[in-house]
Design an enzyme around this catalytic site. Sequence first.
Site, PDB file in Angstrom:
ATOM      1  CE  LYS A  22      -1.434   2.285   3.429  1.00  0.00           C
ATOM      2  NZ  LYS A  22      -1.199   3.528   4.019  1.00  0.00           N
ATOM      3  CG  ASN A  23       3.042   2.557   3.364  1.00  0.00           C
ATOM      4  OD1 ASN A  23       2.122   2.960   3.684  1.00  0.00           O
ATOM      5  ND2 ASN A  23       3.744   1.965   4.455  1.00  0.00           N
ATOM      6  NE  ARG A  93       0.669  10.231   6.391  1.00  0.00           N
ATOM      7  CZ  ARG A  93       1.417   9.754   7.328  1.00  0.00           C
ATOM      8  NH1 ARG A  93       1.502  10.228   8.682  1.00  0.00           N
ATOM      9  NH2 ARG A  93       1.664   8.585   7.321  1.00  0.00           N
ATOM     10  CB  CYS A 117      -4.860  18.650   9.268  1.00  0.00           C
ATOM     11  SG  CYS A 117      -5.779  17.344   9.853  1.00  0.00           S
ATOM     12  NE  ARG A 122      -2.868  13.965   8.522  1.00  0.00           N
ATOM     13  CZ  ARG A 122      -2.953  12.487   8.758  1.00  0.00           C
ATOM     14  NH1 ARG A 122      -1.745  12.002   9.179  1.00  0.00           N
ATOM     15  NH2 ARG A 122      -3.854  11.833   8.838  1.00  0.00           N
ATOM     16  N   PRO A 123       2.655  17.867   9.664  1.00  0.00           N
ATOM     17  CG  PRO A 123       4.205  16.877  10.655  1.00  0.00           C
ATOM     18  CD  PRO A 123       2.874  16.919  10.724  1.00  0.00           C
ATOM     19  CB  ILE A 124       4.201  19.126   4.495  1.00  0.00           C
ATOM     20  CG1 ILE A 124       3.300  20.628   4.483  1.00  0.00           C
ATOM     21  CG2 ILE A 124       3.038  17.962   4.613  1.00  0.00           C
ATOM     22  CD1 ILE A 124       2.478  20.642   3.240  1.00  0.00           C
ATOM     23  CG  ASP A 125       8.861  20.982   8.818  1.00  0.00           C
ATOM     24  OD1 ASP A 125       8.078  19.850   8.707  1.00  0.00           O
ATOM     25  OD2 ASP A 125       9.655  20.807   9.120  1.00  0.00           O
ATOM     26  CD  GLN A 126      12.668  18.716   7.144  1.00  0.00           C
ATOM     27  OE1 GLN A 126      13.513  18.547   6.636  1.00  0.00           O
ATOM     28  NE2 GLN A 126      12.318  19.799   8.055  1.00  0.00           N
ATOM     29  CG  ASP A 305       3.030   2.038   9.217  1.00  0.00           C
ATOM     30  OD1 ASP A 305       2.871   2.973  10.213  1.00  0.00           O
ATOM     31  OD2 ASP A 305       3.233   2.099   8.133  1.00  0.00           O
ATOM     32  NE  ARG A 397      -6.243   5.604   5.137  1.00  0.00           N
ATOM     33  CZ  ARG A 397      -5.182   5.516   5.916  1.00  0.00           C
ATOM     34  NH1 ARG A 397      -5.133   5.142   6.920  1.00  0.00           N
ATOM     35  NH2 ARG A 397      -3.808   5.795   5.237  1.00  0.00           N
TER      36      ARG A 397
END
Length: 430
Positions: A22-23, A93, A117, A122-126, A305, A397
């Site tokens: 899935k990933n 996500r 969010c 949901r940090p996406i700073d990187q 996980d 999911r």
Amino acid sequence: MDKFVINGGAPLKGDVTISGAKNAAVAIIPAAILSNGPCIIENVPRVSDVTTLVNILRDMGVSVRLLDRTTLEIDASNTILPVVPYELARRMRGSYYFLGALLGRCSRASVAMPGGCDFGVRPIDQHIKAFEAMNVKVSLEHGMINAKADELLGGHVYFDGNTVGGTINAMLAAVKAKGVTVLENAGKEPHIVDLANFLNSMGADIRGAGTDVIKIHGVEELHGTSYSIIPDQIEAGTFMVAAAATGGDVLIKNVIPKHLESITEKLIRAGAEIEEHDDSIRVMRQGPLFPLSIKTLPHPGFPTDMQPQMAALLSLAEGTSIITEGVWPNRFRYTEELCRMGADIRVDGPVAVIQGVKKLSGAPVKATDLRAGAAMLIAACCAKGVTEIEDIQHIERGYETIVEKFIGLGADIQKVSFFVSSNVPIAQGI
């Protein structure tokens, strides 16, 4: 409303075939829009996250056909709309991977924040740091992340911490950027390597995937390809833990044993017997379960996980176990549900102390997230009596035909749909 109803207490026995990862799928499917021709993707898992991605692609104007049960043909050769609206993005996500893919395809993208969010949740700073190093301007307006580059240029990125999502998004944007992009302190997970292999099969030039440093030489065009997604490491691990926890004997087929080494090592220490073959692994247990100390870490460490599933197993171990969460410190919400079944778990920040009990008892519980739901399934199979698991949309999911696979191993489980009429719930098995 749907739920799983499990009558537990019997060991799982038999064989099960693992689906595509899935990933990996949630990164590879968006990556297909970078091609100027059709991409045929095999071993695609039939999970709701994939359905969401297909709906997003079609909303953009991409042609998607189901060639067979697990094979998609994606053709993005026509003009596409570089926008992912909130109603679709909020469902998963991984929708943020369209940022990198659309930048690589169109040099611009507009994608709703995953789940609606903000950056803190949901940090996406990187991700943004990587985009800005490639000459991209990023802004947030009305819940939409807007990214645009007059010209996408290769850049040097040092990630402040391990970021699987940031690594993937940077790779997607960099494959068609002018010049060379270097990603340091990059993620090393198997699905990152799988994405790199998929992109390279389309004509990309990516080197070093699976190591700390990834170098991407930008190319002008990517062509269509045929590619098969790797087996799902976490699904395989889930069935390995389920076999050990129930004292069963399960042959798990279509796996890459090397991807499972950290899980295998812990299960052997916990008292399981494991046989490895070229593309399968057999897990058995007859004796007691022993306590463990586990710390989750980025790959090749023990995967975060798999943390909830191991907590379910260790709830029945003879002694005290300690799990330290080194990736997502707030991932222990599910322990309250295990405690409803009789587990003895105490959480202090990123650490859970598990005192093993002699048995678990069936109870009504909820799947608080995808992997927590898998833990509830494992606990329910071990428990005496009937367990009802609600909020199963989280489980669906990421796990294909999960009910059928557990039934194939001898579990007494059914999916039940509840219809409400005149405020009276009526249960109907499906």
